[in-house]
Design an enzyme around this catalytic site. Structure first.
Site, PDB file in Angstrom:
ATOM      1  N   LYS A 172      -7.922 -44.439  33.592  1.00  0.00           N
ATOM      2  CA  LYS A 172      -6.721 -43.954  32.846  1.00  0.00           C
ATOM      3  C   LYS A 172      -6.063 -42.811  33.823  1.00  0.00           C
ATOM      4  CE  LYS A 172      -6.507 -43.044  27.806  1.00  0.00           C
ATOM      5  NZ  LYS A 172      -6.755 -42.371  26.961  1.00  0.00           N
TER       6      LYS A 172
HETATM    7  C1  E4P Z   1      -4.893 -42.573  23.828  1.00  0.00           C
HETATM    8  O1  E4P Z   1      -5.626 -43.187  24.564  1.00  0.00           O
HETATM    9  C2  E4P Z   1      -5.148 -41.334  23.589  1.00  0.00           C
HETATM   10  O2  E4P Z   1      -6.607 -41.106  23.770  1.00  0.00           O
HETATM   11  C3  E4P Z   1      -5.013 -40.888  21.850  1.00  0.00           C
HETATM   12  O3  E4P Z   1      -4.391 -42.023  21.224  1.00  0.00           O
HETATM   13  C4  E4P Z   1      -4.376 -39.348  21.728  1.00  0.00           C
HETATM   14  O4  E4P Z   1      -4.311 -39.267  20.186  1.00  0.00           O
HETATM   15  P1  E4P Z   1      -4.042 -37.990  19.756  1.00  0.00           P
HETATM   16  O5  E4P Z   1      -2.643 -37.593  19.756  1.00  0.00           O
HETATM   17  O6  E4P Z   1      -4.370 -38.141  18.285  1.00  0.00           O
HETATM   18  O7  E4P Z   1      -4.855 -36.994  20.597  1.00  0.00           O
END
Ligand code: E4P
Length: 217
Positions: free
Chosen positions: A83
């Site tokens: 990522k």
């Molecule tokens: C995506 O890969 C992120 O880990 C995640 O969806 C972020 O979500 P949040 O806005 O609830 O922290």
């Protein structure tokens, strides 16, 4: 549509994997912190539970260090998706890694133009954050529609992975738009199975069945 769970909690992951409906996992540095586990150890464990893509995020800001971190992450297992953030350095890293056959999930996407850049960089997944958009008074799902249209216009193979999901309506809208993947917290995935009329119907069927005095088999 593929279902990923957005957590580093191994118990939640194991439980959801047992449904046979879980296609992958996404993590981020905040979720690793919340798990209280060692990053590399927990990601390795997750990769052994779920055969689909498991996103593990680099934390460096510059391309050279991102590449070094990615090297360590992609050696964990074949189903790792590295990522990277949607920055110039992140997209340079994305291009280098995908050119090499590594899955890359480009994260922290907030506009369709950013998603266009990620597709040009060969991203395997683009993660637009709908909930964080909604949180500040914008319509997060609107961006998903725009990205779908743009990717279809040019036949980009990058998969639209709707992230930062807060509730089942985000999942429903993602499916209607034709997103490829959603990643949601365990609680939201569990909510998808539930309806009070299902529970009420089961109760009345069970009560009437008991009155028949029969068994199956
Ligand atoms: C995506 O890969 C992120 O880990 C995640 O969806 C972020 O979500 P949040 O806005 O609830 O922290």
């Amino acid at each position: 549509m593929k279902f990923f769970v957005d957590t580093a909690d191994i118990n939640d992951i194991r439980e959801l994997a047992e449904t046979g409906l879980l296609d992958g996992v996404t993590t981020n540095p905040s979720l690793i912190h919340k798990s209280g586990r060692n990053f590399l150890e927990v990601v390795k464990e997750i990769c052994g539970v779920v055969p689909g893509p498991v996103s593990a995020e680099v934390v460096a800001g510059d391309h050279a260090t991102m590449m070094r971190e990615a090297e360590i992450l992609r050696r964990i297992a074949d189903n790792i998706a590295v990522k990277v953030p949607l920055t110039i350095d992140g997209l340079k890293t994305c291009k280098a890694l995908t050119g090499d056959g590594t899955m890359v999930n480009v994260t922290l996407c907030f506009t369709a133009n950013q998603a266009l850049l990620a597709a040009k960089a060969g991203a395997t997944f683009i993660s637009p954050f709908v909930g964080r958009h909604d949180d500040i008074g914008f319509d997060g799902m609107q961006i998903i529609s725009e990205i779908r249209l743009i990717y279809d216009n040019y036949d980009y193979e990058t998969q639209v992975l709707v992230a930062s999901i807060r509730h089942p309506i985000h999942v429903l809208e993602s499916a209607k738009i034709g997103a490829d993947v959603i990643t949601a917290p365990p609680a939201v995935i569990r909510q998808l199975f539930k309806h009070p009329l299902t529970d009420r119907g089961l109760e009345s069927f069970a009560a009437d069945w008991a009155k028949t005095g029969q068994t199956i088999g």
